[in-house]
Design a protein around this motif. Structure first.
Motif, PDB file in Angstrom:
ATOM      1  N   ARG A  17     -42.003  -0.489  85.845  1.00 46.06           N
ATOM      2  CA  ARG A  17     -40.640  -0.274  86.357  1.00 46.06           C
ATOM      3  C   ARG A  17     -39.741   0.356  85.299  1.00 46.06           C
ATOM      4  O   ARG A  17     -38.841   1.114  85.630  1.00 46.06           O
ATOM      5  N   ILE A  18     -39.986   0.044  84.038  1.00 47.22           N
ATOM      6  CA  ILE A  18     -39.171   0.631  82.971  1.00 47.22           C
ATOM      7  C   ILE A  18     -39.327   2.150  82.943  1.00 47.22           C
ATOM      8  O   ILE A  18     -38.386   2.876  82.642  1.00 47.22           O
ATOM      9  N   ALA A  21     -37.116   3.386  85.622  1.00 46.79           N
ATOM     10  CA  ALA A  21     -35.733   3.278  85.152  1.00 46.79           C
ATOM     11  C   ALA A  21     -35.388   4.413  84.196  1.00 46.79           C
ATOM     12  O   ALA A  21     -34.315   5.026  84.309  1.00 46.79           O
ATOM     13  N   LYS A  28     -33.318  -1.198  84.017  1.00 44.66           N
ATOM     14  CA  LYS A  28     -34.520  -1.784  84.619  1.00 44.66           C
ATOM     15  C   LYS A  28     -34.150  -2.827  85.680  1.00 44.66           C
ATOM     16  O   LYS A  28     -34.819  -2.932  86.706  1.00 44.66           O
TER      17      LYS A  28
END
Length: 73
Positions: A17-18, A21, A28
């Motif tokens: 997910r980072i 982001a 995040k």
């Protein structure tokens, strides 16, 4: 709206997910909220950026559907 297919593809491909982001210049925690179906969500521009960067062979309809299903190529 949650994104079960996107979640599954992130897990399969090892994309964190980072990374999403960073791609979208978001926090995040914002991405996590969106992924869980919280307030807000991905814009069409965001969805295209994610698809083009990480899943170029997949359709937006599949990745951003709120119904889990298999991708048909």
């Amino acid at each position: 709206m949650s994104y079960p297919n996107l979640e599954a593809e992130l897990a399969r491909s090892g994309v964190a997910r980072i990374q999403i982001a960073e791609l979208l210049s978001r926090d995040k925690s914002t991405i996590s909220t969106w992924m869980k179906g919280g307030r807000g969500g991905f814009s069409v521009k965001d969805a295209k950026a994610i698809r083009d960067s990480f899943f170029p062979g997949m359709s937006l309809d599949y990745l951003f559907s709120d119904t889990p299903r298999e991708e048909t190529l």
